[in-house]
Design a protein around this motif. Structure first.
Motif, short mmCIF file in Angstrom:
data_model
loop_
_atom_site.label_atom_id
_atom_site.label_comp_id
_atom_site.label_asym_id
_atom_site.label_seq_id
_atom_site.Cartn_x
_atom_site.Cartn_y
_atom_site.Cartn_z
N ILE A 169 0.58 -1.32 -0.08
CA ILE A 169 0.07 -0.02 0.37
C ILE A 169 0.95 1.71 0.21
N VAL A 170 0.92 2.27 -1.16
CA VAL A 170 1.78 2.99 -1.17
C VAL A 170 0.98 4.62 -0.85
N ILE A 171 1.45 5.14 0.31
CA ILE A 171 0.86 6.26 0.63
C ILE A 171 1.28 7.60 0.39
N LEU A 172 0.94 8.90 -0.29
CA LEU A 172 1.32 9.80 -1.33
C LEU A 172 1.43 10.81 -0.27
N VAL A 173 2.16 11.86 -0.01
CA VAL A 173 2.34 12.60 0.47
C VAL A 173 2.94 14.12 0.56
N ALA A 174 2.60 15.03 1.12
CA ALA A 174 3.39 16.71 0.03
C ALA A 174 2.77 16.99 -0.50
N GLY A 175 1.86 16.37 -1.53
CA GLY A 175 0.70 16.72 -2.46
C GLY A 175 1.23 16.82 -3.99
N THR A 176 1.64 17.61 -4.36
CA THR A 176 2.39 17.98 -5.21
C THR A 176 3.51 18.70 -5.47
N GLY A 177 4.27 18.85 -4.31
CA GLY A 177 5.11 19.23 -3.96
C GLY A 177 5.26 20.45 -4.21
N SER A 178 3.84 21.31 -5.46
CA SER A 178 4.40 22.64 -5.99
C SER A 178 3.15 23.38 -4.52
N PRO A 179 3.54 24.32 -4.20
CA PRO A 179 2.23 25.47 -3.59
C PRO A 179 0.90 25.98 -4.32
N PHE A 180 -0.07 26.41 -4.06
CA PHE A 180 -0.88 27.39 -4.25
C PHE A 180 -2.19 25.98 -5.13
N VAL A 181 -2.05 24.92 -5.29
CA VAL A 181 -2.53 23.74 -5.09
C VAL A 181 -3.04 22.34 -3.86
N THR A 182 -4.15 21.99 -4.25
CA THR A 182 -4.78 20.97 -2.95
C THR A 182 -4.33 19.82 -3.10
N THR A 183 -4.21 18.55 -2.21
CA THR A 183 -4.05 17.32 -2.27
C THR A 183 -5.33 16.88 -3.56
N ASP A 184 -6.36 17.56 -3.54
CA ASP A 184 -7.34 17.13 -4.54
C ASP A 184 -6.01 17.00 -6.09
N THR A 185 -5.88 17.76 -6.40
CA THR A 185 -5.15 17.90 -7.51
C THR A 185 -4.01 17.35 -7.54
N ALA A 186 -3.53 17.38 -6.19
CA ALA A 186 -2.45 15.86 -6.30
C ALA A 186 -3.35 14.44 -6.99
N ALA A 187 -4.18 14.36 -5.93
CA ALA A 187 -4.87 13.50 -5.84
C ALA A 187 -5.07 13.24 -7.40
N ALA A 188 -6.10 13.11 -8.25
CA ALA A 188 -6.26 13.21 -9.38
C ALA A 188 -4.21 13.37 -10.61
N GLN A 189 -3.78 13.80 -10.45
CA GLN A 189 -2.07 13.95 -10.61
C GLN A 189 -1.17 12.56 -10.97
N ARG A 190 -1.90 12.15 -9.53
CA ARG A 190 -1.43 11.02 -9.35
C ARG A 190 -2.47 9.78 -10.11
N ALA A 191 -3.51 9.66 -10.25
CA ALA A 191 -4.18 8.82 -10.81
C ALA A 191 -3.56 8.81 -11.92
N LEU A 192 -3.86 9.58 -12.54
CA LEU A 192 -3.60 9.95 -14.04
C LEU A 192 -1.64 8.63 -14.13
#
Ligand code: UDP
Length: 250
Positions: A137-160
């Motif tokens: 099970i992979v736990i992904l943290v620190a979002g995208t690593g870039s400010p001004f977005v949220t972890t929803d964006t990170a989730a979409a990015q990682r899913a793709l």
């Protein structure tokens, strides 16, 4: 992934990205990390993974700090700094979730988008895929690593980038409603929507940026309530809970 047993019902999903907001890590209307809440999420996710679905979890940090809220009304902290603080909050959640899952016997990896050697592995897409293939099970943290977005964006990015079959968004409400169900008791829950419906009715599902990416790449999103016992297992197992947002018909 191991082959299903003869006669077993095939799993609808091979690989999922599960987005869990920070609010899943504490009691309603509270803040911080409450290990009973973390264990509740860990138990359900570990159970779900035992059925053979590859799971990458993207964690939020709103139980500790959200960048935009932190800076509103004050000027001595740059908003970018506050967003980095928010990203680091997700790392704290990740450390708690990793230990909770490992206490239940799961094999996990914590990967961070901001390098933090000695604490977690750096996020490298190919390495993350390899962990998933090995049923960790992979736990992904620190979002995208870039400010001004949220972890929803990170989730979409990682899913793709991880070729997930679906993005499972675990929230505190039952799905997508016609109005805010916490304010309007007459709000209606939609069992299924297309991206076009979401856009035309201006429904709040995720950040605009996140939903636009999922729509562009025809990635389904399932929005469901993580507080209901068994819902994470149901969602990962492909059962119909919450609201399914499916790609528009071509
Ligand atoms: N954040 C960021 N970049 C990212 C992901 C998160 O700057 O790629 C920051 C942002 O300030 C955000 C905070 O980290 O508010 C915590 O994440 P989020 O608000 O998405 O957590 P959740 O609401 O899901 O608990």
């Amino acid at each position: 992934m191991t082959d299903p047993a003869p006669g077993a019902v095939p799993l609808p999903y091979r690989r999922v990205v599960l987005k869990i907001s920070g609010e899943g890590f504490c009691n309603p209307r509270e803040r911080g990390i409450v290990m009973d809440c973390v264990l509740h999420i860990a138990r359900q996710t570990v159970q779900a993974a035992r059925h053979g679905v590859q799971i990458a979890i993207v964690l939020g940090g709103g139980n500790i700090l959200r960048g935009a809220q932190f800076t509103s009304g004050q000027t001595c902290v740059h908003e970018a700094t506050a967003h980095y603080m928010g990203m680091i909050a997700t790392v704290m959640n990740g450390l708690a979730l990793q230990d909770a899952m490992e206490s239940l016997g799961a094999d996990t990896r914590l990967m961070t988008a901001i390098r933090m050697d000695g604490v977690a592995e750096p996020y490298i897409r190919r390495r993350a895929r390899r962990h998933l293939e090995k049923e960790r099970i992979v736990i992904l943290v620190a979002g995208t690593g870039s400010p001004f977005v949220t972890t929803d964006t990170a989730a979409a990015q990682r899913a793709l980038e991880l070729d997930a079959d679906v993005l499972l968004k675990a929230t505190r409400v039952d799905g997508v409603f016609s109005d805010d169900p916490e304010r309007n008791p007459h709000a209606v829950l939609y069992p299924e929507l297309t991206y076009d419906d979401v856009h035309r009715q201006n429904l709040r599902v995720m950040d605009q940026e996140a939903i636009a990416k999922c729509r562009e790449y025809a990635l389904p999103i399932l929005v469901f309530n993580f507080r209901k016992e068994g819902n994470i297992q149901r969602a990962v197992g492909g059962q119909r809970v919450g609201t399914l947002i499916r790609p528009d018909l071509a």
